[in-house]
Design an enzyme around this catalytic site. Structure first.
Site, PDB file in Angstrom:
ATOM      1  N   GLU A 273       0.613  -1.485   0.047  1.00  0.00           N
ATOM      2  CA  GLU A 273       0.218   0.184   0.058  1.00  0.00           C
ATOM      3  C   GLU A 273       0.994   1.362  -0.107  1.00  0.00           C
ATOM      4  OE1 GLU A 273      -2.238  -0.454   3.520  1.00  0.00           O
ATOM      5  OE2 GLU A 273      -3.119  -1.928   3.238  1.00  0.00           O
ATOM      6  N   PRO A 274       2.087   1.505  -1.067  1.00  0.00           N
ATOM      7  CA  PRO A 274       2.377   2.579  -0.525  1.00  0.00           C
ATOM      8  C   PRO A 274       1.514   3.788  -1.283  1.00  0.00           C
ATOM      9  CG  PRO A 274       2.686   1.552  -3.301  1.00  0.00           C
ATOM     10  CD  PRO A 274       1.947   0.633  -1.942  1.00  0.00           C
ATOM     11  N   GLY A 275       2.197   4.768  -1.058  1.00  0.00           N
ATOM     12  CA  GLY A 275       1.546   6.216  -0.987  1.00  0.00           C
ATOM     13  C   GLY A 275       2.940   7.717  -1.705  1.00  0.00           C
ATOM     14  N   ARG A 276       3.315   7.841  -0.232  1.00  0.00           N
ATOM     15  CA  ARG A 276       4.520   9.293  -0.124  1.00  0.00           C
ATOM     16  C   ARG A 276       5.209   8.616  -1.673  1.00  0.00           C
ATOM     17  NH1 ARG A 276       6.086  11.681   4.365  1.00  0.00           N
ATOM     18  NH2 ARG A 276       4.930  10.190   5.858  1.00  0.00           N
ATOM     19  N   ARG A 312       2.300  19.729   6.681  1.00  0.00           N
ATOM     20  CA  ARG A 312       3.258  19.351   6.941  1.00  0.00           C
ATOM     21  C   ARG A 312       4.363  19.900   7.865  1.00  0.00           C
ATOM     22  NH1 ARG A 312       6.278  16.064   4.775  1.00  0.00           N
ATOM     23  NH2 ARG A 312       6.578  13.924   6.410  1.00  0.00           N
ATOM     24  N   TYR A 316       4.018  18.717  11.767  1.00  0.00           N
ATOM     25  CA  TYR A 316       5.542  17.479  11.780  1.00  0.00           C
ATOM     26  C   TYR A 316       6.353  17.983  11.716  1.00  0.00           C
ATOM     27  CZ  TYR A 316       1.900  14.382   9.891  1.00  0.00           C
ATOM     28  OH  TYR A 316       0.828  14.230   9.326  1.00  0.00           O
ATOM     29  N   CYS A 342      -3.032  33.730  10.885  1.00  0.00           N
ATOM     30  CA  CYS A 342      -2.794  34.176  12.185  1.00  0.00           C
ATOM     31  C   CYS A 342      -1.809  33.192  13.372  1.00  0.00           C
ATOM     32  CB  CYS A 342      -3.521  34.629  12.677  1.00  0.00           C
ATOM     33  SG  CYS A 342      -4.755  35.885  11.347  1.00  0.00           S
ATOM     34  N   GLU A 343      -1.625  32.538  13.058  1.00  0.00           N
ATOM     35  CA  GLU A 343      -0.806  31.298  14.180  1.00  0.00           C
ATOM     36  C   GLU A 343       0.830  31.283  13.754  1.00  0.00           C
ATOM     37  OE1 GLU A 343      -2.058  27.628  15.382  1.00  0.00           O
ATOM     38  OE2 GLU A 343      -4.806  27.929  14.309  1.00  0.00           O
ATOM     39  N   TYR A 371       0.781  14.407   1.230  1.00  0.00           N
ATOM     40  CA  TYR A 371       0.213  14.311   1.857  1.00  0.00           C
ATOM     41  C   TYR A 371       0.077  15.990   2.014  1.00  0.00           C
ATOM     42  CZ  TYR A 371       0.594   9.618   3.407  1.00  0.00           C
ATOM     43  OH  TYR A 371       0.316   8.392   3.253  1.00  0.00           O
TER      44      TYR A 371
END
Ligand code: LLP
Length: 420
Positions: A273-276, A312, A316, A342-343, A371
């Site tokens: 199940e590869p994604g990235r 991301r 992370y 505003c963060e 992602y």
């Protein structure tokens, strides 16, 4: 290798200038390279040719329907985690018999949809879910084919938010309950266990955790076979890391070799199940410098993309390389690249060495194909960016930019308030 590079000082995606795309589509914009996706998919799936295998692309990494259609053409199946992803995969033309349904929180409606469409299997994550799956299958008189997701209690040594193989994480069923769960399934003739599944985390950069995991799965597999269960699929999940900065993840071939070596005697059909690894380095986010400023301690470049477009770094502390769209001779300076939200967590790079940038310059945030858009939101009432797919000399808008009407259309003021 991927297909982003400079030609005469301008960043190109394949044979298309990023400047041309921006001229037509504006910023911020996600740009994906079809050739890169094809290349990554082919290398990955060819690596497993030696044994029966099925690559189920993990839709959550990038679920644009055009990307799914592109992967479908290459023969990919899909790993989905919601009714929405299932619909997307089917709409892209992926055969239900190549779809696996993962996730700890499948709703009854989602389970029904999966059963009615006749998907290959459900990756079941708890005893209660198995029970519910069985009940719904009985009601619909449809066989529910399932694999049990094992929580192998293995440390995948990745960011804690994307590590999923430890006992304290919410994922999977502990090893010691697997045999029992299989036995319980025998009580319902509509439940048919056909495999084991695992996914220990994402952005893994060494093979050891995979090896440890397979060893555990092998033992369980053999035990279940001895008990007479007819297992067919061994789903190894996804998780293979990519290079964002200077990581050294195993090559798909190395990863495949190790898995094949461990499982070839089992007679299993492998599911991956590869994604990235398929889409991560096939996409960039292009954004424009709105302002530059300095507060004596730091130099800031404020761009028109925010953490709502690519979360991301904020979530992370992920590193994404940043390059100017037009190559610059200017000296390098240390800057923070930040968004308009505003963060304080709204940043793409902190204390990064970059060529001096000025208002109006375009920059590309690299490795944003996985992602990226899928995790975007409308925070601060920001319409989400457009997505563009480049293929050779051509580019296609595969998702138009949202506008504020799109957002407001979903909302309403209570009627009762009209009269006052
Ligand atoms: N299979 C399952 C069951 C998964 O949960 C995932 C990812 C995959 C496959 C695909 O993993 P990949 O090959 O892409 O590593 N948002 C985070 C990543 C979350 C991954 C979630 N599960 C990030 O931006 O790093």
């Amino acid at each position: 290798m991927h297909y982003f590079g400079y030609k005469k000082g301008v960043l190109f995606c394949e044979n298309v200038s990023v400047l041309d795309i921006v001229k037509e589509v504006g910023t911020p914009v996600y740009i994906y390279s079809a050739k890169t996706i094809r290349r990554h998919y082919k290398i990955f799936s060819d690596s497993f040719k030696e044994i029966p295998s099925l690559v189920c692309y993990s839709v959550k990494a990038n679920s644009n329907i055009a990307i799914l259609a592109l992967l479908k053409k290459l023969g990919a199946g899909a790993d989905v985690v919601s009714g929405g992803e299932l619909k997307r995969a089917l709409k892209a033309g992926i055969s239900p018999q190549k779809i696996v349904f993962s996730g700890v929180g499948k709703t009854e409606e989602e389970i029904k949809m999966g059963l009615e469409k006749g998907i290959l299997m459900f990756n079941v994550e708890s005893l209660e879910e198995l029970q519910v799956l069985g009940e719904i299958a009985k009601e619909l008189k449809k066989m529910a084919y399932f694999a049990l997701r094992v929580n192998p209690n293995v440390d995948s040594k990745t960011h804690p938010y994307i590590a999923t193989g430890l006992r304290r994480s919410k994922f999977g069923i502990p090893e010691d309950l697997i045999i029992e769960a299989y036995k319980i399934s025998l009580k319902n003739p509509y439940l048919k266990g056909i495999g084991l599944d695992v996914h220990i985390g994402s952005q893994l950069t060494s093979v050891e955790p995979f090896i440890e995991t397979i060893k555990r799965l092998k033992n369980l597999w053999q035990e279940l076979i001895q008990l007479g269960f007819e297992l067919k699929y061994l789903d190894m999940g996804g998780g293979l890391g990519i290079v964002y900065e200077n990581e050294e993840p195993p090559l798909p071939q190395e990863y495949a070799e190790i898995i094949i070596r461990e499982v070839k005697d089992l007679g299993a059909t492998l599911i991956l199940e590869p994604g990235r690894v398929i889409v991560g380095n096939a996409g960039i986010l292009v954004t424009k410098v709105l302002y530059t400023k300095s507060n004596l301690e730091r130099n800031f470049v404020v761009v028109d993309a925010g953490m709502n477009d690519l979360i991301r770094p904020a979530l992370y502390q992920a590193y994404h390389k940043i390059v100017p769209v037009e190559e610059k001779e200017e000296k390098e300076v240390i800057i923070d690249v930040v968004g308009p939200i505003c963060e304080s967590g709204d940043f793409f790079a902190r204390e990064r060495k970059l060529p001096l940038l000025k208002r109006g310059d375009l920059i590309a945030i690299m490795s944003a194909g996985a992602y990226g858009f899928v995790m975007s939101s409308n925070y601060n009432s920001r319409p989400r960016p457009a997505e563009v797919l480049v293929d050779g000399e051509e580019f296609y808008i595969i998702r138009r930019r949202e506008n504020i009407e799109d957002l407001l259309n979903l909302e309403s003021i209570p009627h009762a308030w009209n009269s006052s």
